[in-house]
Design a protein around this motif. Structure first.
Motif, PDB file in Angstrom:
ATOM      1  N   SER A  98     -25.259  -1.078  -7.215  1.00  0.00           N
ATOM      2  CA  SER A  98     -24.056  -2.320  -7.230  1.00  0.00           C
ATOM      3  C   SER A  98     -22.788  -1.290  -7.301  1.00  0.00           C
ATOM      4  O   SER A  98     -22.719  -0.352  -7.544  1.00  0.00           O
ATOM      5  N   THR A  99     -21.668  -2.214  -6.990  1.00  0.00           N
ATOM      6  CA  THR A  99     -20.233  -1.496  -7.193  1.00  0.00           C
ATOM      7  C   THR A  99     -20.099  -0.513  -8.322  1.00  0.00           C
ATOM      8  O   THR A  99     -19.983   0.571  -8.095  1.00  0.00           O
ATOM      9  N   THR A 100     -20.396  -0.913  -9.419  1.00  0.00           N
ATOM     10  CA  THR A 100     -20.017  -0.089 -10.714  1.00  0.00           C
ATOM     11  C   THR A 100     -21.107   1.120 -10.654  1.00  0.00           C
ATOM     12  O   THR A 100     -20.702   1.805 -11.123  1.00  0.00           O
ATOM     13  N   PHE A 127      -9.329  -3.055 -10.252  1.00  0.00           N
ATOM     14  CA  PHE A 127     -10.103  -3.805 -10.770  1.00  0.00           C
ATOM     15  C   PHE A 127     -10.635  -3.291 -12.090  1.00  0.00           C
ATOM     16  O   PHE A 127     -11.316  -1.880 -12.189  1.00  0.00           O
ATOM     17  N   SER A 129     -13.476  -3.154 -13.766  1.00  0.00           N
ATOM     18  CA  SER A 129     -14.708  -2.314 -14.078  1.00  0.00           C
ATOM     19  C   SER A 129     -14.621  -0.946 -13.471  1.00  0.00           C
ATOM     20  O   SER A 129     -15.437  -0.031 -14.092  1.00  0.00           O
ATOM     21  N   ASP A 130     -13.657  -0.553 -12.491  1.00  0.00           N
ATOM     22  CA  ASP A 130     -13.583   0.801 -12.093  1.00  0.00           C
ATOM     23  C   ASP A 130     -13.074   1.495 -13.147  1.00  0.00           C
ATOM     24  O   ASP A 130     -13.418   2.682 -13.321  1.00  0.00           O
ATOM     25  N   ASP A 208     -12.868   2.015  -3.237  1.00  0.00           N
ATOM     26  CA  ASP A 208     -13.648   0.703  -3.402  1.00  0.00           C
ATOM     27  C   ASP A 208     -13.351  -0.399  -2.566  1.00  0.00           C
ATOM     28  O   ASP A 208     -12.273  -0.805  -2.579  1.00  0.00           O
ATOM     29  N   CYS A 210     -14.698  -3.292  -1.891  1.00  0.00           N
ATOM     30  CA  CYS A 210     -14.893  -4.626  -2.199  1.00  0.00           C
ATOM     31  C   CYS A 210     -14.338  -5.813  -1.555  1.00  0.00           C
ATOM     32  O   CYS A 210     -14.919  -6.631  -1.122  1.00  0.00           O
ATOM     33  N   HIS A 211     -13.078  -5.705  -1.440  1.00  0.00           N
ATOM     34  CA  HIS A 211     -12.435  -6.785  -0.651  1.00  0.00           C
ATOM     35  C   HIS A 211     -11.869  -6.645   0.615  1.00  0.00           C
ATOM     36  O   HIS A 211     -11.278  -7.488   1.200  1.00  0.00           O
ATOM     37  N   TYR A 233     -21.512  -9.201  -1.707  1.00  0.00           N
ATOM     38  CA  TYR A 233     -21.436 -10.715  -2.227  1.00  0.00           C
ATOM     39  C   TYR A 233     -20.366 -11.316  -1.819  1.00  0.00           C
ATOM     40  O   TYR A 233     -20.149 -12.632  -1.926  1.00  0.00           O
ATOM     41  N   LYS A 234     -19.246 -10.893  -1.312  1.00  0.00           N
ATOM     42  CA  LYS A 234     -17.817 -11.266  -0.918  1.00  0.00           C
ATOM     43  C   LYS A 234     -17.894 -11.722   0.434  1.00  0.00           C
ATOM     44  O   LYS A 234     -18.683 -12.771   1.048  1.00  0.00           O
TER      45      LYS A 234
HETATM   46  C1  LIG Z   1     -12.627  -4.591  -6.446  1.00  0.00           C
HETATM   47  C2  LIG Z   1     -13.765  -4.651  -7.204  1.00  0.00           C
HETATM   48  N1  LIG Z   1     -14.112  -3.646  -7.885  1.00  0.00           N
HETATM   49  C3  LIG Z   1     -15.428  -3.867  -8.712  1.00  0.00           C
HETATM   50  C4  LIG Z   1     -16.055  -4.892  -8.720  1.00  0.00           C
HETATM   51  C5  LIG Z   1     -17.307  -5.065  -9.792  1.00  0.00           C
HETATM   52  O1  LIG Z   1     -18.340  -5.097  -9.114  1.00  0.00           O
HETATM   53  P1  LIG Z   1     -19.779  -5.356  -9.841  1.00  0.00           P
HETATM   54  O2  LIG Z   1     -19.698  -6.436 -10.709  1.00  0.00           O
HETATM   55  O3  LIG Z   1     -20.826  -5.857  -8.679  1.00  0.00           O
HETATM   56  O4  LIG Z   1     -20.289  -3.971 -10.229  1.00  0.00           O
HETATM   57  C6  LIG Z   1     -15.418  -6.232  -8.289  1.00  0.00           C
HETATM   58  C7  LIG Z   1     -16.056  -7.326  -8.448  1.00  0.00           C
HETATM   59  O5  LIG Z   1     -16.547  -7.921  -9.252  1.00  0.00           O
HETATM   60  C8  LIG Z   1     -14.226  -5.791  -7.446  1.00  0.00           C
HETATM   61  O6  LIG Z   1     -13.829  -6.876  -6.983  1.00  0.00           O
END
Ligand SMILES: Cc1ncc(COP(=O)(O)O)c(C=O)c1O
Ligand SMILES: Nc1c(O)cccc1C(=O)C[C@H](N)C(=O)O
Length: 423
Positions: A98-100, A127, A129-130, A208, A210-211, A233-234
Protein backbone atom coordinates in the motif's frame (compact mmCIF):
# COMPACT_ATOMS: atom_id res chain seq x y z
CA UNK A 1 -18.34 35.04 -23.06
CA UNK A 2 -21.13 33.65 -20.89
CA UNK A 3 -21.09 29.86 -20.57
CA UNK A 4 -24.42 28.07 -20.95
CA UNK A 5 -25.79 24.56 -20.60
CA UNK A 6 -25.67 24.36 -24.40
CA UNK A 7 -21.88 24.77 -24.22
CA UNK A 8 -21.68 21.87 -21.77
CA UNK A 9 -23.70 19.67 -24.12
CA UNK A 10 -21.51 20.61 -27.08
CA UNK A 11 -18.37 19.79 -25.08
CA UNK A 12 -19.88 16.39 -24.26
CA UNK A 13 -20.57 15.74 -27.95
CA UNK A 14 -16.95 16.64 -28.79
CA UNK A 15 -15.49 14.54 -25.96
CA UNK A 16 -13.41 11.73 -27.46
CA UNK A 17 -13.38 9.89 -24.09
CA UNK A 18 -17.15 9.95 -23.58
CA UNK A 19 -17.40 6.30 -24.68
CA UNK A 20 -15.78 5.22 -21.42
CA UNK A 21 -18.51 6.67 -19.21
CA UNK A 22 -20.84 3.72 -19.77
CA UNK A 23 -18.12 1.39 -18.52
CA UNK A 24 -18.63 2.69 -14.98
CA UNK A 25 -21.33 2.19 -12.39
CA UNK A 26 -22.69 5.69 -11.96
CA UNK A 27 -25.54 5.98 -9.49
CA UNK A 28 -28.64 7.59 -11.02
CA UNK A 29 -29.30 11.15 -9.90
CA UNK A 30 -25.80 11.38 -8.46
CA UNK A 31 -22.85 13.38 -9.71
CA UNK A 32 -19.67 11.80 -8.42
CA UNK A 33 -16.82 14.27 -8.00
CA UNK A 34 -14.69 12.31 -5.53
CA UNK A 35 -12.61 10.14 -7.86
CA UNK A 36 -9.51 11.77 -6.33
CA UNK A 37 -10.31 9.90 -3.10
CA UNK A 38 -11.97 6.72 -4.37
CA UNK A 39 -12.50 6.07 -8.09
CA UNK A 40 -15.72 4.40 -9.24
CA UNK A 41 -16.18 0.72 -10.02
CA UNK A 42 -16.08 -0.19 -13.72
CA UNK A 43 -17.78 -3.22 -15.21
CA UNK A 44 -14.40 -4.51 -16.31
CA UNK A 45 -12.93 -4.25 -12.81
CA UNK A 46 -15.93 -6.12 -11.50
CA UNK A 47 -15.46 -8.77 -14.22
CA UNK A 48 -11.79 -9.42 -13.43
CA UNK A 49 -12.53 -9.62 -9.71
CA UNK A 50 -15.25 -12.20 -10.37
CA UNK A 51 -12.93 -14.10 -12.72
CA UNK A 52 -10.32 -14.27 -9.98
CA UNK A 53 -12.89 -15.54 -7.50
CA UNK A 54 -13.83 -18.14 -10.07
CA UNK A 55 -10.16 -19.14 -10.43
CA UNK A 56 -10.17 -19.80 -6.69
CA UNK A 57 -13.45 -21.75 -6.98
CA UNK A 58 -12.16 -23.84 -9.90
CA UNK A 59 -8.50 -24.34 -9.10
CA UNK A 60 -7.94 -23.97 -5.34
CA UNK A 61 -4.18 -23.88 -4.70
CA UNK A 62 -3.43 -24.33 -8.41
CA UNK A 63 -4.86 -20.86 -9.03
CA UNK A 64 -1.32 -19.61 -8.31
CA UNK A 65 -0.22 -20.89 -11.71
CA UNK A 66 -3.46 -21.69 -13.57
CA UNK A 67 -6.79 -20.13 -14.36
CA UNK A 68 -7.55 -16.88 -16.12
CA UNK A 69 -5.25 -14.72 -14.03
CA UNK A 70 -2.53 -16.88 -12.40
CA UNK A 71 -1.91 -15.24 -9.03
CA UNK A 72 1.82 -15.91 -8.84
CA UNK A 73 2.51 -13.46 -11.67
CA UNK A 74 -0.26 -10.93 -11.08
CA UNK A 75 1.81 -8.20 -9.37
CA UNK A 76 4.37 -8.30 -12.21
CA UNK A 77 1.67 -8.36 -14.89
CA UNK A 78 -0.06 -5.34 -13.36
CA UNK A 79 3.31 -3.57 -13.05
CA UNK A 80 3.75 -4.01 -16.80
CA UNK A 81 0.29 -2.61 -17.47
CA UNK A 82 0.95 0.37 -15.21
CA UNK A 83 4.45 1.24 -16.47
CA UNK A 84 3.26 3.52 -19.33
CA UNK A 85 1.24 5.57 -16.85
CA UNK A 86 4.36 6.53 -14.91
CA UNK A 87 6.88 6.58 -17.77
CA UNK A 88 8.87 3.58 -16.64
CA UNK A 89 10.21 0.38 -18.10
CA UNK A 90 8.01 -2.63 -17.43
CA UNK A 91 10.30 -4.20 -14.83
CA UNK A 92 10.66 -0.91 -12.92
CA UNK A 93 7.06 -1.11 -11.65
CA UNK A 94 5.40 -3.62 -9.36
CA UNK A 95 1.91 -3.61 -7.88
CA UNK A 96 2.33 -4.47 -4.23
CA UNK A 97 1.65 -3.34 -0.67
CA UNK A 98 0.00 0.00 0.00
CA UNK A 99 1.16 3.59 -0.22
CA UNK A 100 2.34 3.79 3.37
CA UNK A 101 3.84 0.29 3.45
CA UNK A 102 5.69 0.94 0.18
CA UNK A 103 7.06 4.19 1.55
CA UNK A 104 8.36 2.28 4.57
CA UNK A 105 9.95 -0.27 2.25
CA UNK A 106 11.59 2.37 0.07
CA UNK A 107 12.92 4.43 2.97
CA UNK A 108 14.16 1.26 4.67
CA UNK A 109 15.99 0.49 1.41
CA UNK A 110 17.27 3.86 0.26
CA UNK A 111 17.77 5.97 3.38
CA UNK A 112 21.44 5.51 4.16
CA UNK A 113 22.48 8.25 6.60
CA UNK A 114 26.18 8.86 6.59
CA UNK A 115 27.89 11.35 8.92
CA UNK A 116 26.42 14.82 8.47
CA UNK A 117 24.32 13.68 5.47
CA UNK A 118 21.58 12.17 7.60
CA UNK A 119 18.40 14.23 7.26
CA UNK A 120 15.23 13.58 5.28
CA UNK A 121 13.63 16.42 3.35
CA UNK A 122 9.83 16.58 2.97
CA UNK A 123 7.31 19.43 3.09
CA UNK A 124 4.80 20.80 5.54
CA UNK A 125 1.79 20.20 3.26
CA UNK A 126 2.37 16.52 2.63
CA UNK A 127 -0.13 13.79 3.52
CA UNK A 128 0.15 12.90 7.23
CA UNK A 129 0.69 9.17 6.72
CA UNK A 130 3.93 9.92 4.85
CA UNK A 131 5.13 12.12 7.69
CA UNK A 132 4.31 9.43 10.29
CA UNK A 133 6.24 6.87 8.23
CA UNK A 134 9.27 9.16 7.88
CA UNK A 135 9.25 10.05 11.58
CA UNK A 136 9.17 6.40 12.57
CA UNK A 137 11.94 5.49 10.10
CA UNK A 138 14.12 8.22 11.59
CA UNK A 139 13.44 6.89 15.08
CA UNK A 140 14.41 3.38 13.98
CA UNK A 141 17.76 4.85 12.91
CA UNK A 142 18.14 6.53 16.32
CA UNK A 143 17.45 10.08 15.08
CA UNK A 144 15.06 12.65 16.48
CA UNK A 145 12.46 13.52 13.83
CA UNK A 146 12.31 17.06 15.22
CA UNK A 147 15.85 17.68 14.04
CA UNK A 148 16.17 15.17 11.20
CA UNK A 149 12.91 15.59 9.31
CA UNK A 150 13.16 18.90 7.46
CA UNK A 151 9.81 20.17 6.22
CA UNK A 152 9.89 22.84 3.52
CA UNK A 153 7.45 25.59 4.37
CA UNK A 154 4.63 26.80 2.18
CA UNK A 155 4.48 30.56 1.66
CA UNK A 156 0.66 30.66 1.62
CA UNK A 157 -0.47 27.41 3.26
CA UNK A 158 -1.56 26.00 -0.13
CA UNK A 159 1.35 25.78 -2.52
CA UNK A 160 5.03 24.94 -2.48
CA UNK A 161 7.69 26.82 -4.40
CA UNK A 162 10.21 24.59 -6.15
CA UNK A 163 12.90 27.23 -5.44
CA UNK A 164 12.27 26.83 -1.69
CA UNK A 165 12.60 23.06 -1.96
CA UNK A 166 15.83 23.36 -3.94
CA UNK A 167 17.24 25.79 -1.38
CA UNK A 168 16.56 23.17 1.31
CA UNK A 169 18.61 20.52 -0.55
CA UNK A 170 21.68 21.06 1.63
CA UNK A 171 24.61 18.74 2.21
CA UNK A 172 22.81 17.45 5.33
CA UNK A 173 20.05 15.85 3.26
CA UNK A 174 20.32 12.14 2.51
CA UNK A 175 16.85 11.58 1.05
CA UNK A 176 13.96 13.63 -0.38
CA UNK A 177 10.31 12.56 -0.30
CA UNK A 178 7.77 14.80 -2.04
CA UNK A 179 4.26 14.51 -3.45
CA UNK A 180 3.80 14.62 -7.23
CA UNK A 181 0.50 16.45 -6.68
CA UNK A 182 -0.47 18.00 -3.33
CA UNK A 183 -3.54 16.35 -1.85
CA UNK A 184 -5.26 19.56 -0.79
CA UNK A 185 -4.44 22.23 -3.37
CA UNK A 186 -3.89 19.84 -6.28
CA UNK A 187 -0.59 21.60 -7.17
CA UNK A 188 1.73 19.59 -9.43
CA UNK A 189 5.36 19.87 -8.41
CA UNK A 190 7.94 20.17 -11.18
CA UNK A 191 9.28 16.65 -10.74
CA UNK A 192 11.74 16.92 -13.59
CA UNK A 193 13.38 20.04 -12.20
CA UNK A 194 13.42 18.80 -8.60
CA UNK A 195 14.88 15.45 -9.62
CA UNK A 196 17.58 17.14 -11.67
CA UNK A 197 18.58 19.31 -8.71
CA UNK A 198 18.56 16.33 -6.32
CA UNK A 199 20.65 14.24 -8.72
CA UNK A 200 23.19 17.08 -9.04
CA UNK A 201 23.66 17.01 -5.28
CA UNK A 202 23.75 13.19 -5.06
CA UNK A 203 20.59 13.14 -2.94
CA UNK A 204 18.13 10.32 -3.59
CA UNK A 205 14.61 11.47 -4.41
CA UNK A 206 11.28 9.63 -4.25
CA UNK A 207 7.73 10.77 -5.03
CA UNK A 208 4.31 9.99 -3.58
CA UNK A 209 2.17 9.68 -6.71
CA UNK A 210 -1.23 9.05 -5.09
CA UNK A 211 -2.85 12.13 -6.58
CA UNK A 212 -1.25 12.01 -10.01
CA UNK A 213 -1.01 8.44 -11.30
CA UNK A 214 -3.89 7.89 -13.70
CA UNK A 215 -4.54 11.64 -13.98
CA UNK A 216 -1.36 13.10 -15.49
CA UNK A 217 1.56 11.70 -17.52
CA UNK A 218 4.90 11.06 -15.81
CA UNK A 219 8.39 10.30 -17.13
CA UNK A 220 9.98 8.86 -14.01
CA UNK A 221 12.74 6.96 -15.85
CA UNK A 222 13.62 9.80 -18.19
CA UNK A 223 13.72 12.30 -15.34
CA UNK A 224 15.94 10.00 -13.27
CA UNK A 225 13.55 9.70 -10.32
CA UNK A 226 15.01 7.16 -7.88
CA UNK A 227 11.72 5.70 -6.70
CA UNK A 228 8.01 6.38 -6.34
CA UNK A 229 4.95 4.86 -4.71
CA UNK A 230 1.22 5.47 -5.06
CA UNK A 231 -2.25 4.11 -4.43
CA UNK A 232 -4.44 2.57 -7.08
CA UNK A 233 -7.84 3.34 -5.59
CA UNK A 234 -8.11 6.99 -6.68
CA UNK A 235 -7.60 7.88 -10.37
CA UNK A 236 -6.93 4.24 -11.31
CA UNK A 237 -10.27 2.95 -9.99
CA UNK A 238 -8.83 -0.22 -8.43
CA UNK A 239 -11.31 -0.30 -5.52
CA UNK A 240 -11.18 0.50 -1.80
CA UNK A 241 -7.92 -0.71 -0.29
CA UNK A 242 -6.64 -1.68 -3.73
CA UNK A 243 -3.01 -2.86 -3.73
CA UNK A 244 -0.51 -0.01 -4.26
CA UNK A 245 2.10 0.77 -6.92
CA UNK A 246 5.87 1.04 -6.56
CA UNK A 247 8.54 2.21 -9.02
CA UNK A 248 12.28 1.75 -8.62
CA UNK A 249 14.70 3.14 -11.18
CA UNK A 250 16.68 0.42 -12.97
CA UNK A 251 19.95 1.90 -11.69
CA UNK A 252 18.96 0.65 -8.22
CA UNK A 253 18.23 -2.94 -9.22
CA UNK A 254 20.36 -5.13 -7.02
CA UNK A 255 19.90 -2.91 -3.93
CA UNK A 256 18.97 -5.20 -1.07
CA UNK A 257 15.36 -4.58 0.03
CA UNK A 258 15.27 -2.89 3.44
CA UNK A 259 12.26 -4.97 4.42
CA UNK A 260 12.79 -8.40 2.94
CA UNK A 261 10.25 -11.16 2.38
CA UNK A 262 9.93 -14.20 0.18
CA UNK A 263 7.79 -12.52 -2.50
CA UNK A 264 10.82 -10.35 -3.27
CA UNK A 265 12.57 -13.48 -4.55
CA UNK A 266 13.48 -14.23 -8.12
CA UNK A 267 10.34 -16.04 -9.25
CA UNK A 268 12.11 -19.25 -10.19
CA UNK A 269 13.96 -19.39 -6.85
CA UNK A 270 11.10 -18.58 -4.47
CA UNK A 271 9.89 -22.12 -3.91
CA UNK A 272 13.41 -23.48 -3.40
CA UNK A 273 12.71 -22.33 0.16
CA UNK A 274 16.34 -21.41 0.85
CA UNK A 275 17.19 -19.32 3.89
CA UNK A 276 19.21 -16.96 1.72
CA UNK A 277 17.07 -14.58 -0.30
CA UNK A 278 17.83 -14.29 -4.00
CA UNK A 279 16.07 -10.99 -4.84
CA UNK A 280 14.36 -10.46 -8.18
CA UNK A 281 16.39 -8.31 -10.57
CA UNK A 282 13.53 -5.87 -10.93
CA UNK A 283 11.17 -3.71 -8.86
CA UNK A 284 9.68 -7.07 -7.84
CA UNK A 285 12.51 -7.35 -5.29
CA UNK A 286 10.69 -4.83 -3.10
CA UNK A 287 7.63 -7.01 -2.55
CA UNK A 288 7.36 -8.52 0.90
CA UNK A 289 4.71 -11.20 1.44
CA UNK A 290 1.81 -12.88 -0.36
CA UNK A 291 -0.07 -10.40 -2.55
CA UNK A 292 -3.69 -9.61 -1.67
CA UNK A 293 -5.07 -11.24 -4.78
CA UNK A 294 -8.66 -10.12 -4.40
CA UNK A 295 -7.51 -6.52 -4.03
CA UNK A 296 -5.29 -6.84 -7.10
CA UNK A 297 -7.85 -8.46 -9.37
CA UNK A 298 -10.07 -5.42 -10.09
CA UNK A 299 -7.01 -3.55 -11.37
CA UNK A 300 -6.73 -5.92 -14.32
CA UNK A 301 -10.03 -4.62 -15.66
CA UNK A 302 -9.49 -1.06 -14.48
CA UNK A 303 -6.16 -0.85 -16.35
CA UNK A 304 -7.57 -2.36 -19.55
CA UNK A 305 -9.51 0.87 -19.89
CA UNK A 306 -6.34 2.98 -19.59
CA UNK A 307 -4.69 0.77 -22.21
CA UNK A 308 -7.41 1.71 -24.71
CA UNK A 309 -6.55 5.39 -24.64
CA UNK A 310 -3.44 7.40 -23.84
CA UNK A 311 -2.70 9.12 -20.55
CA UNK A 312 -2.09 12.29 -22.62
CA UNK A 313 -5.75 12.14 -23.79
CA UNK A 314 -6.91 11.74 -20.21
CA UNK A 315 -4.81 14.70 -19.15
CA UNK A 316 -6.14 16.82 -22.03
CA UNK A 317 -9.75 16.24 -20.99
CA UNK A 318 -8.92 16.63 -17.31
CA UNK A 319 -7.42 20.05 -17.98
CA UNK A 320 -10.36 21.08 -20.12
CA UNK A 321 -13.03 19.93 -17.68
CA UNK A 322 -11.33 21.41 -14.60
CA UNK A 323 -10.93 24.68 -16.54
CA UNK A 324 -14.66 24.53 -17.42
CA UNK A 325 -15.47 24.00 -13.73
CA UNK A 326 -13.30 26.94 -12.65
CA UNK A 327 -14.77 29.21 -15.33
CA UNK A 328 -18.30 28.27 -14.26
CA UNK A 329 -17.48 28.90 -10.60
CA UNK A 330 -16.16 32.30 -11.59
CA UNK A 331 -19.31 33.05 -13.54
CA UNK A 332 -21.93 31.64 -11.15
CA UNK A 333 -20.47 31.84 -7.64
CA UNK A 334 -18.79 35.22 -7.41
CA UNK A 335 -19.49 37.22 -4.22
CA UNK A 336 -20.50 34.08 -2.32
CA UNK A 337 -17.29 33.78 -0.30
CA UNK A 338 -15.55 31.16 -2.46
CA UNK A 339 -11.94 31.25 -3.60
CA UNK A 340 -9.99 28.81 -5.73
CA UNK A 341 -7.07 27.28 -3.80
CA UNK A 342 -5.50 25.28 -6.63
CA UNK A 343 -3.01 26.71 -9.11
CA UNK A 344 -4.77 28.14 -12.15
CA UNK A 345 -2.04 27.39 -14.71
CA UNK A 346 -2.31 24.15 -16.66
CA UNK A 347 1.28 23.18 -15.90
CA UNK A 348 0.78 23.31 -12.14
CA UNK A 349 -2.84 22.06 -11.86
CA UNK A 350 -3.55 18.39 -11.10
CA UNK A 351 -6.81 16.46 -11.47
CA UNK A 352 -8.95 18.20 -8.88
CA UNK A 353 -10.21 21.67 -8.08
CA UNK A 354 -9.81 22.93 -4.55
CA UNK A 355 -12.56 25.34 -3.61
CA UNK A 356 -12.17 27.22 -0.34
CA UNK A 357 -14.99 28.60 1.81
CA UNK A 358 -15.44 29.29 5.54
CA UNK A 359 -18.56 27.10 5.55
CA UNK A 360 -16.92 24.33 3.51
CA UNK A 361 -17.79 21.42 5.83
CA UNK A 362 -21.49 22.11 5.80
CA UNK A 363 -21.61 23.10 2.15
CA UNK A 364 -20.22 19.61 1.42
CA UNK A 365 -23.04 18.08 3.47
CA UNK A 366 -25.62 20.08 1.54
CA UNK A 367 -24.02 19.03 -1.77
CA UNK A 368 -24.25 15.38 -0.75
CA UNK A 369 -27.89 15.81 0.23
CA UNK A 370 -28.43 17.09 -3.31
CA UNK A 371 -26.67 14.12 -4.93
CA UNK A 372 -23.35 15.85 -5.63
CA UNK A 373 -20.39 13.97 -4.12
CA UNK A 374 -17.34 16.13 -3.26
CA UNK A 375 -15.05 15.69 -0.29
CA UNK A 376 -14.06 18.01 2.49
CA UNK A 377 -10.57 18.57 3.83
CA UNK A 378 -10.13 20.66 6.94
CA UNK A 379 -10.19 23.46 7.59
CA UNK A 380 -12.01 24.96 4.59
CA UNK A 381 -11.55 22.95 1.40
CA UNK A 382 -14.15 21.41 -0.90
CA UNK A 383 -12.33 19.11 -3.31
CA UNK A 384 -14.06 18.55 -6.65
CA UNK A 385 -12.66 16.09 -9.16
CA UNK A 386 -14.35 15.83 -12.52
CA UNK A 387 -12.74 12.59 -13.75
CA UNK A 388 -11.80 12.39 -17.43
CA UNK A 389 -13.03 8.82 -17.90
CA UNK A 390 -16.49 9.21 -16.43
CA UNK A 391 -17.53 12.78 -15.66
CA UNK A 392 -19.45 14.76 -18.29
CA UNK A 393 -19.36 18.50 -18.85
CA UNK A 394 -23.15 18.52 -18.35
CA UNK A 395 -22.64 17.07 -14.88
CA UNK A 396 -20.17 19.83 -14.08
CA UNK A 397 -22.72 22.38 -15.28
CA UNK A 398 -25.42 20.85 -13.05
CA UNK A 399 -23.11 20.57 -10.04
CA UNK A 400 -22.31 24.30 -10.17
CA UNK A 401 -26.00 25.19 -10.55
CA UNK A 402 -26.85 23.05 -7.51
CA UNK A 403 -24.04 24.65 -5.53
CA UNK A 404 -25.33 28.10 -6.46
CA UNK A 405 -28.85 27.15 -5.30
CA UNK A 406 -27.46 25.82 -2.01
CA UNK A 407 -25.73 29.15 -1.43
CA UNK A 408 -28.64 31.37 -2.49
CA UNK A 409 -31.10 29.40 -0.35
CA UNK A 410 -28.55 29.00 2.48
CA UNK A 411 -29.39 25.28 2.53
CA UNK A 412 -26.07 24.58 4.27
CA UNK A 413 -27.26 26.34 7.43
CA UNK A 414 -29.19 23.31 8.60
CA UNK A 415 -25.92 21.33 9.00
CA UNK A 416 -23.10 21.70 11.51
CA UNK A 417 -19.93 23.17 10.02
CA UNK A 418 -17.73 20.25 11.04
CA UNK A 419 -16.45 17.23 9.20
CA UNK A 420 -18.01 13.77 9.21
CA UNK A 421 -15.84 10.80 10.22
CA UNK A 422 -14.10 10.49 6.85
CA UNK A 423 -14.82 13.65 4.87
C1 LIG B 1 -0.85 11.58 -0.89
C2 LIG B 1 -1.21 10.38 -0.06
N1 LIG B 1 -0.24 9.68 0.56
C3 LIG B 1 -0.53 8.62 1.32
C4 LIG B 1 -1.83 8.17 1.47
C5 LIG B 1 -2.05 6.99 2.35
O1 LIG B 1 -2.38 5.88 1.59
P1 LIG B 1 -2.61 4.45 2.25
O2 LIG B 1 -3.61 4.63 3.34
O3 LIG B 1 -3.20 3.64 1.13
O4 LIG B 1 -1.33 3.92 2.72
C6 LIG B 1 -2.87 8.85 0.81
C7 LIG B 1 -4.29 8.46 0.88
O5 LIG B 1 -4.84 7.96 1.77
C8 LIG B 1 -2.55 9.99 0.05
O6 LIG B 1 -3.49 10.69 -0.57
N1 LIG C 1 -7.24 6.20 1.89
C1 LIG C 1 -8.46 6.60 2.29
C2 LIG C 1 -9.18 5.83 3.18
O1 LIG C 1 -8.64 4.66 3.61
C3 LIG C 1 -10.46 6.22 3.59
C4 LIG C 1 -10.98 7.41 3.09
C5 LIG C 1 -10.26 8.21 2.24
C6 LIG C 1 -9.00 7.84 1.87
C7 LIG C 1 -8.18 8.66 1.01
O2 LIG C 1 -7.55 8.15 0.14
C8 LIG C 1 -8.11 10.09 1.27
C9 LIG C 1 -7.13 10.73 0.34
N2 LIG C 1 -5.82 10.13 0.42
C10 LIG C 1 -6.99 12.22 0.51
O3 LIG C 1 -6.34 12.81 -0.33
O4 LIG C 1 -7.50 12.81 1.42
Amino acid sequence: MVLTEKDAKQLDRDDSLSRFREEFYIKPNTIYLDGNSLGLLSKRAERTLLESLNDWKEHGIDGWTRGQHPWFFLSERLGEMMAPLVGAEVDEVIVTGSTTVNLHQLVATFYKPSGKKSKILADELTFPSDIYALQSQLRIHGFDPDTHLVRVKSRDGRLLEEADIIEAMTDEIALIILPTVLYRSGQILDMNRLTGEANKRAILIGFDGCHSVGAIPHSFSEWGVDFAYWCNYKHLNGGPGSVGGLYVNKKHFGSAPGLAGWFGSKKEKQFDMEHTLTPAESAGAFQIGTPHILSLAPLLGALEIFAETRIENIREKSLKITRFLMDLMDQELSDMGFSVGNPQEDLRRGGHVSLEHNEAARICKALKENGIIPDFRAPNIIRLAPVALYTSYSEVWTAVQVLKKIMVEKQYEKFKNEREVVA
